[in-house]
Design an enzyme around this catalytic site. Structure first.
Site: not given
Ligand code: DGL
Length: 261
Positions: A7-8, A71, A149, A185, A187
């Site tokens: 993931d990012s 992600c 985050e 997302c 996150h």
């Molecule tokens: N966790 C990521 C997603 O599912 C992206 C978050 C990001 O870096 O913008 O889209």
């Protein structure tokens, strides 16, 4: 069974949690692209240029059985290109439009993702194929990525900040009818408690974590597995910064070691 979860940032941990629930003996290497986050603000070209090569190098370095792109932004943009670059199975995360649309009583759902994800043709196609006649409100938020985050780095999260991020989604025409929200997302499930508290109306929140875990188990079942590494399960943070709380959070999710690349 060795899975590389990518993931990012910390978002993929919401998928890791579901994988560990389903497969107690799973060995995971986690890769977070801290240096290039947030993905939700990057162009399709930027992600398509960066991700195939990066995943290829990481997969060669750790030799997993399967790669999971945990992600939505990366999966809805560059999954085909990543698959083409690797010679092992690659599983992506797809916004859970289908179950959400089946569940909605008011026939009005929302897809809450990054600004990138909600713009993608991939999501339009998902809605066309599986929207089940529902009205679908698309809402992008990059602020929620940052808030997740910050939460997992030990900072206090202000509920008003969450409210500001999601309020516009309910203010569009028919927004008061939304009864299911797709967390598009990875996150966002990490903010579940805060999202419930900040929402102006009662809704069901749906994420894809459990479905991805089931898909990973089924792909692993069909494979001859590599030997797992003899070092502890590790989180590799590309360009990340030393942060004691973050290290503890990764340990809580089963990563005994955190290495900054
Ligand atoms: N966790 C990521 C997603 O599912 C992206 C978050 C990001 O870096 O913008 O889209």
């Amino acid at each position: 069974m060795h899975v590389l979860v990518f993931d990012s940032g910390v978002g993929g941990l919401s998928v890791v949690a579901e994988m560990r629930k389903l497969m107690s003996d799973i060995y995971i290497t986690y890769v977070a692209d801290d240096a290039f986050r947030p993905y939700g603000e990057k162009t399709e070209t930027q992600l398509k240029e960066r991700l195939p090569g990066l995943l290829k190098i990481m997969a060669l370095a750790v030799n997993p059985d399967v790669v999971v792109i945990a992600c939505n932004t990366a999966s809805t943009t560059a999954l085909a290109e990543i698959r083409a670059a690797l010679d092992i199975p690659v599983i992506g995360v797809v916004p859970a439009v289908k179950p959400a649309a089946q569940m909605s009583k008011t026939k009005t759902i929302a897809v809450l993702g990054t600004p990138g994800t909600v713009k993608r043709k991939y999501v339009d196609k998902l809605i066309a194929d599986f929207g089940n006649g529902c009205q679908v409100v698309l809402h992008g938020s990059i602020g929620l990525v940052d808030l997740a985050e910050r939460k997992l780095s030990g900072q206090d999260i202000n509920i008003d900040d969450i409210h500001v991020e999601i309020k516009p989604m309910f203010l569009v025409e028919q927004g008061e009818k939304i009864d299911v929200v797709v967390l598009a997302c990875t996150h966002f499930p990490l903010l579940m408690k805060q999202l419930k508290e900040a929402a102006p109306q009662q809704v069901r929140w749906i994420d894809s974590g459990a479905a991805i875990a089931r898909r990973t188990a089924s792909v692993l079942n069909k494979q001859t597995l590599n030997k797992v590494p003899d070092y502890p399960q590790t989180a590799l943070l590309i360009g990340g910064q030393e942060n004691v709380t973050r290290v503890k959070v990764f340990a809580k999710f089963g990563f005994a070691k955190t290495v900054i690349l």
